[in-house]
Motif scaffolding. Structure first.
Motif, PDB file in Angstrom:
ATOM      1  N   HIS A  44       0.674  41.578   8.640  1.00  0.00           N
ATOM      2  CA  HIS A  44       0.941  41.437  10.076  1.00  0.00           C
ATOM      3  C   HIS A  44       2.448  41.371  10.292  1.00  0.00           C
ATOM      4  O   HIS A  44       3.171  40.864   9.438  1.00  0.00           O
ATOM      5  CB  HIS A  44       0.313  40.151  10.636  1.00  0.00           C
ATOM      6  N   ALA A  45       2.899  41.888  11.435  1.00  0.00           N
ATOM      7  CA  ALA A  45       4.321  41.732  11.793  1.00  0.00           C
ATOM      8  C   ALA A  45       4.524  40.274  12.161  1.00  0.00           C
ATOM      9  O   ALA A  45       3.845  39.751  13.032  1.00  0.00           O
ATOM     10  CB  ALA A  45       4.656  42.633  12.979  1.00  0.00           C
ATOM     11  N   GLY A  46       5.424  39.604  11.462  1.00  0.00           N
ATOM     12  CA  GLY A  46       5.598  38.161  11.687  1.00  0.00           C
ATOM     13  C   GLY A  46       7.043  37.754  11.878  1.00  0.00           C
ATOM     14  O   GLY A  46       7.917  38.567  12.152  1.00  0.00           O
ATOM     15  N   GLY A  47       7.287  36.456  11.701  1.00  0.00           N
ATOM     16  CA  GLY A  47       8.563  35.855  12.056  1.00  0.00           C
ATOM     17  C   GLY A  47       8.411  35.330  13.468  1.00  0.00           C
ATOM     18  O   GLY A  47       7.788  35.973  14.310  1.00  0.00           O
TER      19      GLY A  47
ATOM     20  N   ALA B 151      10.252  48.025  18.543  1.00  0.00           N
ATOM     21  CA  ALA B 151      11.088  47.364  17.535  1.00  0.00           C
ATOM     22  C   ALA B 151      12.175  48.315  17.047  1.00  0.00           C
ATOM     23  O   ALA B 151      11.903  49.463  16.702  1.00  0.00           O
ATOM     24  CB  ALA B 151      10.223  46.908  16.370  1.00  0.00           C
ATOM     25  N   HIS B 152      13.410  47.838  17.059  1.00  0.00           N
ATOM     26  CA  HIS B 152      14.534  48.604  16.523  1.00  0.00           C
ATOM     27  C   HIS B 152      15.171  47.745  15.439  1.00  0.00           C
ATOM     28  O   HIS B 152      15.868  46.782  15.738  1.00  0.00           O
ATOM     29  CB  HIS B 152      15.557  48.915  17.628  1.00  0.00           C
ATOM     30  N   TYR B 153      14.889  48.091  14.198  1.00  0.00           N
ATOM     31  CA  TYR B 153      15.384  47.281  13.084  1.00  0.00           C
ATOM     32  C   TYR B 153      16.699  47.847  12.547  1.00  0.00           C
ATOM     33  O   TYR B 153      16.872  49.062  12.487  1.00  0.00           O
ATOM     34  CB  TYR B 153      14.358  47.261  11.948  1.00  0.00           C
ATOM     35  N   TYR B 154      17.566  46.938  12.158  1.00  0.00           N
ATOM     36  CA  TYR B 154      18.750  47.356  11.401  1.00  0.00           C
ATOM     37  C   TYR B 154      18.293  47.424   9.945  1.00  0.00           C
ATOM     38  O   TYR B 154      17.823  46.429   9.397  1.00  0.00           O
ATOM     39  CB  TYR B 154      19.886  46.349  11.594  1.00  0.00           C
ATOM     40  N   GLU B 155      18.382  48.604   9.345  1.00  0.00           N
ATOM     41  CA  GLU B 155      17.889  48.784   7.973  1.00  0.00           C
ATOM     42  C   GLU B 155      19.058  48.838   6.993  1.00  0.00           C
ATOM     43  O   GLU B 155      20.013  49.576   7.198  1.00  0.00           O
ATOM     44  CB  GLU B 155      17.062  50.079   7.877  1.00  0.00           C
ATOM     45  N   GLN B 156      18.973  48.031   5.939  1.00  0.00           N
ATOM     46  CA  GLN B 156      20.027  48.012   4.916  1.00  0.00           C
ATOM     47  C   GLN B 156      19.383  47.944   3.526  1.00  0.00           C
ATOM     48  O   GLN B 156      18.198  47.672   3.401  1.00  0.00           O
ATOM     49  CB  GLN B 156      20.977  46.831   5.163  1.00  0.00           C
ATOM     50  N   SER B 157      20.186  48.222   2.488  1.00  0.00           N
ATOM     51  CA  SER B 157      19.622  48.307   1.129  1.00  0.00           C
ATOM     52  C   SER B 157      19.975  47.138   0.226  1.00  0.00           C
ATOM     53  O   SER B 157      19.508  47.067  -0.902  1.00  0.00           O
ATOM     54  CB  SER B 157      20.110  49.581   0.436  1.00  0.00           C
ATOM     55  N   GLU B 158      20.811  46.211   0.704  1.00  0.00           N
ATOM     56  CA  GLU B 158      21.224  45.109  -0.179  1.00  0.00           C
ATOM     57  C   GLU B 158      20.087  44.122  -0.457  1.00  0.00           C
ATOM     58  O   GLU B 158      19.941  43.626  -1.562  1.00  0.00           O
ATOM     59  CB  GLU B 158      22.400  44.341   0.429  1.00  0.00           C
ATOM     60  N   GLU B 159      19.296  43.830   0.585  1.00  0.00           N
ATOM     61  CA  GLU B 159      18.223  42.840   0.441  1.00  0.00           C
ATOM     62  C   GLU B 159      16.889  43.462   0.848  1.00  0.00           C
ATOM     63  O   GLU B 159      16.838  44.285   1.758  1.00  0.00           O
ATOM     64  CB  GLU B 159      18.494  41.635   1.347  1.00  0.00           C
ATOM     65  N   PRO B 160      15.786  43.038   0.187  1.00  0.00           N
ATOM     66  CA  PRO B 160      14.470  43.565   0.573  1.00  0.00           C
ATOM     67  C   PRO B 160      14.008  42.990   1.918  1.00  0.00           C
ATOM     68  O   PRO B 160      14.539  41.973   2.371  1.00  0.00           O
ATOM     69  CB  PRO B 160      13.552  43.089  -0.556  1.00  0.00           C
ATOM     70  N   THR B 161      13.040  43.622   2.517  1.00  0.00           N
ATOM     71  CA  THR B 161      12.468  43.142   3.780  1.00  0.00           C
ATOM     72  C   THR B 161      11.950  41.714   3.612  1.00  0.00           C
ATOM     73  O   THR B 161      11.323  41.385   2.601  1.00  0.00           O
ATOM     74  CB  THR B 161      11.316  44.076   4.198  1.00  0.00           C
ATOM     75  N   GLY B 162      12.231  40.883   4.598  1.00  0.00           N
ATOM     76  CA  GLY B 162      11.760  39.497   4.573  1.00  0.00           C
ATOM     77  C   GLY B 162      10.239  39.437   4.613  1.00  0.00           C
ATOM     78  O   GLY B 162       9.600  40.236   5.304  1.00  0.00           O
ATOM     79  N   THR B 163       9.677  38.505   3.861  1.00  0.00           N
ATOM     80  CA  THR B 163       8.218  38.384   3.802  1.00  0.00           C
ATOM     81  C   THR B 163       7.804  36.922   3.944  1.00  0.00           C
ATOM     82  O   THR B 163       8.591  36.022   3.644  1.00  0.00           O
ATOM     83  CB  THR B 163       7.681  38.900   2.445  1.00  0.00           C
ATOM     84  N   CYS B 164       6.586  36.729   4.405  1.00  0.00           N
ATOM     85  CA  CYS B 164       6.031  35.376   4.426  1.00  0.00           C
ATOM     86  C   CYS B 164       4.628  35.457   3.830  1.00  0.00           C
ATOM     87  O   CYS B 164       3.760  36.136   4.383  1.00  0.00           O
ATOM     88  CB  CYS B 164       5.970  34.825   5.848  1.00  0.00           C
ATOM     89  N   ALA B 165       4.447  34.819   2.691  1.00  0.00           N
ATOM     90  CA  ALA B 165       3.132  34.805   2.047  1.00  0.00           C
ATOM     91  C   ALA B 165       2.315  33.671   2.657  1.00  0.00           C
ATOM     92  O   ALA B 165       2.764  32.525   2.697  1.00  0.00           O
ATOM     93  CB  ALA B 165       3.287  34.590   0.547  1.00  0.00           C
ATOM     94  N   ALA B 166       1.139  34.007   3.167  1.00  0.00           N
ATOM     95  CA  ALA B 166       0.222  32.977   3.669  1.00  0.00           C
ATOM     96  C   ALA B 166      -0.927  32.883   2.670  1.00  0.00           C
ATOM     97  O   ALA B 166      -1.792  33.755   2.619  1.00  0.00           O
ATOM     98  CB  ALA B 166      -0.286  33.349   5.051  1.00  0.00           C
TER      99      ALA B 166
ATOM    100  N   SER C 141      -7.187  33.646  12.392  1.00  0.00           N
ATOM    101  CA  SER C 141      -6.309  33.455  11.240  1.00  0.00           C
ATOM    102  C   SER C 141      -4.996  34.206  11.468  1.00  0.00           C
ATOM    103  O   SER C 141      -5.004  35.372  11.839  1.00  0.00           O
ATOM    104  CB  SER C 141      -7.007  33.994   9.994  1.00  0.00           C
ATOM    105  N   GLY C 142      -3.874  33.500  11.278  1.00  0.00           N
ATOM    106  CA  GLY C 142      -2.563  34.117  11.502  1.00  0.00           C
ATOM    107  C   GLY C 142      -2.307  34.307  12.989  1.00  0.00           C
ATOM    108  O   GLY C 142      -3.107  33.920  13.826  1.00  0.00           O
ATOM    109  N   CYS C 143      -1.163  34.909  13.309  1.00  0.00           N
ATOM    110  CA  CYS C 143      -0.845  35.141  14.725  1.00  0.00           C
ATOM    111  C   CYS C 143      -1.460  36.480  15.136  1.00  0.00           C
ATOM    112  O   CYS C 143      -0.774  37.488  15.258  1.00  0.00           O
ATOM    113  CB  CYS C 143       0.667  35.131  14.934  1.00  0.00           C
ATOM    114  N   THR C 144      -2.796  36.480  15.290  1.00  0.00           N
ATOM    115  CA  THR C 144      -3.514  37.704  15.653  1.00  0.00           C
ATOM    116  C   THR C 144      -4.315  37.452  16.927  1.00  0.00           C
ATOM    117  O   THR C 144      -4.516  36.303  17.313  1.00  0.00           O
ATOM    118  CB  THR C 144      -4.484  38.134  14.529  1.00  0.00           C
ATOM    119  N   PHE C 145      -4.777  38.520  17.555  1.00  0.00           N
ATOM    120  CA  PHE C 145      -5.474  38.352  18.834  1.00  0.00           C
ATOM    121  C   PHE C 145      -6.483  39.475  19.034  1.00  0.00           C
ATOM    122  O   PHE C 145      -6.383  40.524  18.393  1.00  0.00           O
ATOM    123  CB  PHE C 145      -4.473  38.321  19.996  1.00  0.00           C
ATOM    124  N   PRO C 146      -7.461  39.274  19.931  1.00  0.00           N
ATOM    125  CA  PRO C 146      -8.414  40.343  20.225  1.00  0.00           C
ATOM    126  C   PRO C 146      -7.715  41.509  20.933  1.00  0.00           C
ATOM    127  O   PRO C 146      -6.528  41.424  21.238  1.00  0.00           O
ATOM    128  CB  PRO C 146      -9.445  39.678  21.148  1.00  0.00           C
TER     129      PRO C 146
END
Length: 288
Positions: free
Chosen positions: A61-64, A110-125, A277-282
């Motif tokens: 899911h798209a989070g943060g 969504a307009h993301y600034y994409e860079q190669s130094e660090e991987p995409t942020g993740t949150c493990a649930a 479960s999670g930030c999800t909706f119908p």
């Protein structure tokens, strides 16, 4: 009926790809996780994200926090798609691609600034029965560069198109301001009275406090609003409730509706999210 334009709402924050899976106790033990916890990833959690994907059936899911709020606002608004804009930083990697796809599915621009130094942020649930252990690795989310993204003309145009802006504030606000009180109503009152650049528009302050009343402070008074009561047995996951409240609130604010309506929508959105479960909706909201 007021019709909204695209990009009327602007949010900016740490985009994280939420990776949710039902895990076993051994997995928690291996990484030293408590069943119900929220932590930032350390060195010892490096392998956790890949292992989670390899070993268990995962949902993405798209989070943060801010991205969740913007996503919920878009869901409440429904049309037009892309009423909500989101800026943040991701990596040029597989998780970044999934995140872009998930934001698109939520109809968020969504307009993301994409860079190669660090991987995409993740949150493990990591889910075990009723508990969720959250491990966030901000990674790329911390690498946002204003001059390489926000200052670009095409991006700044999207900022200028917006009528409502949202950036999540830290809860340590009162302590930082030296308010010397734990009383939430008093903190709301003092926050409302802080100096403000644009004196023409009064500041309003809204504090949520979980299942306790929501507090609204205006120039003249502090009011409380009880949250919608849910049957305890229906509650699945309260983690996204605060973000959902903000999303519901913003979805009415963009229409210039009264603050009381915004709060009602916030309570509605939170009451839907905690039953899932999670930030999800119908698919569609049932808010009138």
């Amino acid at each position: 009926m007021v019709t909204l334009s695209e990009n009327v709402l602007f949010g900016m924050g740490n985009p994280l790809l939420d990776i949710c899976a039902v895990v076993d106790k051994d997995f928690l033990d291996k990484y030293g996780l408590k069943p119900n916890d929220q932590i930032l990833a350390e060195e010892k959690h490096k392998e956790l994200f890949e292992e989670l994907v390899k070993k268990f059936k995962v949902e993405y899911h798209a989070g943060g926090s801010t991205q969740n709020s913007v996503k919920v606002a878009q869901w409440m608004i429904q049309r037009p798609y892309k009423a909500a804009t989101f800026f943040g930083c991701i990596g040029k990697d597989k998780f970044g691609e999934i995140l872009k796809k998930k934001a698109e599915e939520a109809h968020v621009d969504a307009h993301y600034y994409e860079q190669s130094e660090e991987p995409t942020g993740t949150c493990a649930a990591c889910i075990t029965s009723d508990n969720r252990s959250l491990v966030a690795n901000l990674a790329a989310a911390n690498c946002y560069k204003k001059e390489k993204h926000l200052d670009l003309e095409k991006n700044w145009k999207l900022v200028e198109k917006a009528k409502v802006y949202y950036i999540a504030e830290a809860a340590t606000f009162a302590r930082e301001q030296g308010f010397e009180t734990e009383d939430i109503k008093e903190i709301a009152r003092k926050t409302q009275a802080l100096p403000k650049v644009n004196a023409k528009r009064q500041r309003i302050v809204v504090f949520t406090q979980g299942k306790e009343d929501t507090i609204l402070a205006t120039e003249n008074e502090v009011t409380t609003f009880p949250v919608l009561v849910s049957d305890q047995s229906e509650i699945v996951d309260t983690n996204g409730a605060g973000d959902a409240f903000v999303g519901g609130f913003l979805s009415q604010l963009v229409y210039d509706r009264p603050v009381t309506e915004c709060i009602r929508a916030g309570h509605y959105a939170a009451s839907v999210i905690i039953k899932r479960s999670g930030c999800t909706f119908p698919e569609k909201p049932d808010f009138h």
